[in-house]
Design an enzyme around this catalytic site. Structure first.
Site, PDB file in Angstrom:
ATOM      1  N   GLU A 134      44.709  59.761 -21.432  1.00 39.73           N
ATOM      2  CA  GLU A 134      45.403  61.036 -21.607  1.00 39.73           C
ATOM      3  C   GLU A 134      46.362  61.310 -20.446  1.00 39.73           C
ATOM      4  OE1 GLU A 134      41.166  61.552 -23.317  1.00 39.73           O
ATOM      5  OE2 GLU A 134      42.193  60.380 -21.777  1.00 39.73           O
ATOM      6  N   SER A 162      15.259  30.383 -12.344  1.00 37.87           N
ATOM      7  CA  SER A 162      14.007  30.879 -11.763  1.00 37.87           C
ATOM      8  C   SER A 162      13.572  30.101 -10.526  1.00 37.87           C
ATOM      9  CB  SER A 162      12.895  30.844 -12.815  1.00 37.87           C
ATOM     10  OG  SER A 162      12.712  29.531 -13.300  1.00 37.87           O
TER      11      SER A 162
END
Length: 368
Positions: free
Chosen positions: A56, A231
């Site tokens: 806007e 991991s």
């Protein structure tokens, strides 16, 4: 004043403007805005990078740069204007100060800090507001909406495969299963994603960069965060996914060898996320990414991790690039899923199919 056919035309044009923002707006939604006086478009704008102007304000500045008065104009916005001071001022206030007397918006903002409050703030300032639902529009903000409503990102799982659902030869050779058009299309999904996620196996086998390449995107490319689930930290700190080209993250466990952990923590441009537990839980990773304001995640992984996502309830969309070739029964499968009954099968709903010569792209959704 009721919604006219011209309102629909201008609102669709505002949504098209929003599509220009998808490569730069995250974590904010991609929004487009048109300012119209009578039948004349006086200003155009779309969301800039985080911390920059919203659509806007961009449209107001565009009109002002052309000496077009905004007093009495109508603003067509693809998403409800925000009504709070965040990284930038509230758009509702900017519209009121610009003298906008009517706002037509296509969607209510899913952000609970806005969600109807922007419309209410405009009405309280005597601005007429119309909410018009557009059909069959771009899914520009699915990730933002998912994060706002569910505190999870929108997850796409992408795979390139043969007609017999193979993704690599037994040797690991996989370049190239699909054609150039498919590979170029992948760049679009990478460019609009906030993060690309893979597993340690893919890093070790293919040493991918996981960056956006090509010059088909407007403006400056916002490279997605590259995430590796590892991991035991078996991947090499010298792998291309940890280079300086863009930000990276490695996800591991507290039980990992401390010397390996320190090597990754010493890398610049690489974050280390350490989780509790005996294994990396995908939900914990997705929740953490949502807290990091990650809207969309693209999963580009091997059979084990791809299967884990499909088996979970954490994926939202699958993209399959299917090449017209057979690779044989010794080639590697799309997923590792040990099912014994038809009732265990994972069902998909085809969303669309597109020919990308010589391949076919299928977009599919989960059957809930």
């Amino acid at each position: 004043m009721s919604v006219a056919e011209s309102d629909i035309v201008f609102l669709r044009a505002a949504t098209l403007l929003a599509s220009k923002a998808i490569y730069q707006s995250p974590p904010n939604p991609a929004v487009g805005c048109l300012l119209v006086t009578g039948s004349d478009i006086i200003g155009r704008g779309w969301t800039q990078q985080a911390g920059g102007n919203h659509a806007e304000i961009q449209a107001i500045l565009d009109a002002q740069s052309k000496d077009k008065p905004t007093q009495g104009a109508t603003a067509y916005v693809s998403l409800e204007p925000c009504c709070f001071q965040g990284r930038t001022p509230a758009c509702t206030e900017a519209l009121v100060q610009a003298g906008i007397t009517r706002v037509v918006c296509a969607e209510v903002d899913p952000n609970p800090r806005v969600s109807g409050r922007g419309i209410q703030a405009l009405k309280e300032a005597n601005v007429e507001v119309e909410h018009v639902v557009l059909q069959n529009e771009f899914d520009l903000n699915v990730g933002f909406a998912r994060r706002m409503r569910n505190s999870l990102p929108w997850v796409r799982v992408k795979s390139g495969l043969s007609l017999d659902s193979r993704t690599a030869m037994a040797s690991g050779e996989s370049q190239w299963i699909t054609g150039e058009a498919s590979r170029e299309d992948v760049q679009y999904w990478r460019a609009r994603s906030c993060a690309i996620l893979t597993g340690v196996g893919t890093v070790q086998a293919d040493n991918p960069r996981l960056t956006v390449r090509g010059d088909q995107f407007p403006g400056k490319i916002r490279q997605p965060l590259r995430i590796v689930l590892d991991s035991e930290l078996r991947s090499s700190p010298k792998a291309q996914v940890y280079d300086q080209e863009s930000l990276s993250m490695v996800v591991t466990l507290k039980s990992v060898d401390s010397r390996r952990l320190k090597r990754f923590q010493a890398l610049s441009n690489t974050q280390v996320l350490v989780l509790d537990g005996p294994r990396i839980e995908l939900k914990s990773v997705m929740e953490e990414l949502a807290r990091m304001e990650i809207n969309e995640v693209l999963v580009e992984a091997g059979a084990k991790l791809t299967g884990a996502f499909f088996e979970s309830a954490l994926w939202d969309e699958a993209i399959f690039y299917i090449a017209p070739k057979l690779m044989g029964c010794s080639a590697l499968p799309l997923v590792e899923l040990a099912f014994n009954k038809m009732s265990e099968a994972i069902n998909f709903k085809f969303r669309d199919m597109t020919v990308l010569e010589p391949d076919i792209r299928i977009r599919a959704l989960p059957v809930l």
